[in-house]
Scaffold this active site. Structure first.
Site, PDB file in Angstrom:
ATOM      1  N   LYS A  46       1.082   3.419   7.480  1.00  0.00           N
ATOM      2  CA  LYS A  46       1.683   3.504   6.146  1.00  0.00           C
ATOM      3  C   LYS A  46       0.554   3.524   5.033  1.00  0.00           C
ATOM      4  O   LYS A  46      -0.768   3.352   5.411  1.00  0.00           O
ATOM      5  CB  LYS A  46       2.341   2.136   5.930  1.00  0.00           C
ATOM      6  N   ARG A 144      11.109 -11.870   2.703  1.00  0.00           N
ATOM      7  CA  ARG A 144      10.959 -10.586   2.374  1.00  0.00           C
ATOM      8  C   ARG A 144      12.033  -9.432   2.770  1.00  0.00           C
ATOM      9  O   ARG A 144      13.292  -9.710   2.567  1.00  0.00           O
ATOM     10  CB  ARG A 144       9.453 -10.127   2.897  1.00  0.00           C
ATOM     11  N   TYR A 266     -20.567  -0.566 -20.627  1.00  0.00           N
ATOM     12  CA  TYR A 266     -19.531  -0.952 -21.871  1.00  0.00           C
ATOM     13  C   TYR A 266     -19.624  -2.482 -22.096  1.00  0.00           C
ATOM     14  O   TYR A 266     -19.679  -3.064 -21.139  1.00  0.00           O
ATOM     15  CB  TYR A 266     -18.271  -0.453 -20.924  1.00  0.00           C
ATOM     16  N   MET A 319     -15.275   4.318 -15.481  1.00  0.00           N
ATOM     17  CA  MET A 319     -14.358   5.320 -14.667  1.00  0.00           C
ATOM     18  C   MET A 319     -14.801   6.231 -13.768  1.00  0.00           C
ATOM     19  O   MET A 319     -14.452   6.369 -12.806  1.00  0.00           O
ATOM     20  CB  MET A 319     -13.429   6.179 -15.708  1.00  0.00           C
TER      21      MET A 319
HETATM   22  C1  LIG Z   1       1.950  -3.606   7.004  1.00  0.00           C
HETATM   23  C2  LIG Z   1       2.646  -4.003   7.907  1.00  0.00           C
HETATM   24  C3  LIG Z   1       2.044  -4.532   9.213  1.00  0.00           C
HETATM   25  C4  LIG Z   1       0.539  -4.312   9.647  1.00  0.00           C
HETATM   26  O1  LIG Z   1      -0.008  -5.402   9.060  1.00  0.00           O
HETATM   27  P1  LIG Z   1      -1.415  -5.666   9.083  1.00  0.00           P
HETATM   28  O2  LIG Z   1      -1.654  -7.033   8.362  1.00  0.00           O
HETATM   29  O3  LIG Z   1      -2.213  -4.668   8.329  1.00  0.00           O
HETATM   30  O4  LIG Z   1      -1.953  -5.466  10.596  1.00  0.00           O
HETATM   31  C5  LIG Z   1       2.946  -4.873  10.262  1.00  0.00           C
HETATM   32  N1  LIG Z   1       4.265  -5.243  10.031  1.00  0.00           N
HETATM   33  C6  LIG Z   1       4.801  -4.900   8.743  1.00  0.00           C
HETATM   34  C7  LIG Z   1       6.371  -5.020   8.779  1.00  0.00           C
HETATM   35  C8  LIG Z   1       4.108  -4.543   7.679  1.00  0.00           C
HETATM   36  O5  LIG Z   1       4.647  -4.340   6.774  1.00  0.00           O
END
Ligand SMILES: *Cc1c(COP(=O)(O)O)cnc(C)c1O
Length: 378
Positions: A46, A144, A266, A319
């Protein structure tokens, strides 16, 4: 071997170069696959494969032996599908309203997180006359994504609904896997086993990178590592066994001398303690380098490296540029046109995250689009 993406920018038109080591990515996957033992090792790609490039990373992982990929969103699944016609692809974020066709047409599997999504997928399967695969996610205490115990119990016509499609995976997610001794881990594993006992028998998946490194009782049938594949630290306060995958190098635009007592950048947020030689580097927060990693009087910032020598940032990150105090580095190594390493084996993604009060995940996924990108393999 070095390969450049087609939309790659030439070095003389950009300030910094991001090198992605696909050989290290593959080695990291193989190590996680070994840790996963008899479980299948998938890969989470992802957020553009944690900033490394979803097409390139997915292809490399496939070459290493990975067959099952997890993304957050349908458009990410389509990127993987384009690169890998035969891969198994799960969308962790579920089934967006009205979005079923993409899943059916491209053989992408949704992770069904709500009773409503389960109904939608069941209806979709009945309509097409096919028992299409999908994952069902159970919430085991993270609050979640996934069905709660109550939602699972209250599912109307549960048996009919769950028989309408193929449950190819039952999954849940660990809230505290970066802390192996946390009691929540075992509690979630127990809850997971109790809840999935109420579903038809299906392969199970609980472990992210942390869970995979801890090992039993979290491995089940499919492991889902993400961060560890990209070289990030999965377990807090433990040595990180993974190989770094990203290297970020910025061009030195200018060097200058400044005297003790003068301020830099800055807000003149930092005053020099000694007469110093400074190097101004062509990368900043506009490139995804975290502004919070700058240096102030009260808090030292990140470090950059040249030829194995280390130098501290001075003042705020701007930046487009940042400034390092290179007084302790031989002058002939630090000249306009030469490069300083911002991320790599000398100063890792997690080192930068620690300086900025965040985690390696955020450093990686913030990596900007203004770099020349180079993919190395071997
Ligand atoms: C992002 C995610 C993972 C991977 O987690 P890592 O800590 O990066 O290994 C696995 N399962 C779900 C549901 C996730 O959202």
């Amino acid at each position: 071997m070095t390969q450049n993406p087609p939309d790659d920018l030439p070095a003389e038109e950009v300030g910094a170069c991001l090198t992605i080591d696909l050989a290290a990515l593959k080695a990291n996957w193989r190590m996680m696959a070994e840790r996963a033992d008899t479980a299948e090792c998938g890969a989470v790609v992802k957020a553009d494969a944690y900033g490394t490039g979803i097409s390139q990373a997915s292809s490399a992982l496939r070459d290493a032996g990975c067959r099952t990929f997890f993304v957050a969103l349908p458009f990410e699944a389509l990127r993987v599908r384009r690169a890998l016609p035969d891969a198994v692809i799960y969308v962790l974020g579920g089934l967006p309203p009205g979005g079923e066709d993409v899943f059916v047409d491209h053989a992408i599997r949704p992770v069904l997180n709500t009773p409503n999504e389960i109904e939608t997928w069941a209806t979709c399967c009945r309509r097409s006359g096919l028992s299409l695969p999908a994952a069902v996610q159970l919430d085991t205490g993270m609050n979640r994504l996934g069905l709660s115990e109550d939602e699972l119990e209250a599912l109307p016509h549960r048996k009919d609904l769950l028989d309408a499609f193929e449950i190819s995976l039952v999954m849940s997610h660990l809230a505290c896997a970066d802390t192996p001794e946390h009691p929540m881990n075992a509690r979630q594993a127990e809850r997971f086993d109790a809840l999935r006992g109420r579903l038809p028998d299906a392969p199970a998946s609980l472990a992210n990178s942390g869970g995979t490194l801890i090992g039993e009782p979290f491995l089940h049938d499919v492991a889902r590592p993400g961060i560890a594949l990209y070289g990030g630290r999965a377990l807090a306060d433990r040595p990180n066994p993974m190989r770094p995958v990203v290297k970020l190098e910025a061009r030195i635009i200018q060097t200058r001398r400044a005297s003790a007592g003068e301020g830099v950048g800055y807000g003149l947020a930092e005053t020099l303690k000694r007469d110093s030689r400074l190097a101004v580097l062509a990368a900043g927060y506009g490139d995804g380098y975290l502004r919070a990693a700058g240096s102030t009087e009260s808090r030292p910032g990140a470090r950059v490296h040249v030829g194995g020598y280390s130098a501290p940032l001075v003042g705020r990150v701007s930046m487009d540029v940042m400034t390092a105090d290179v007084s302790d580095i031989p002058e002939d190594l630090v000249m306009a046109g030469s490069y300083a390493q911002l991320l790599g084996s000398d100063f890792t993604v997690d080192d930068l995250a620690d300086c900025a009060g965040t985690i390696g995940y955020e450093v990686l996924t913030d990596l900007g689009r203004r770099y020349r990108r180079v993919y190395r393999d071997g």
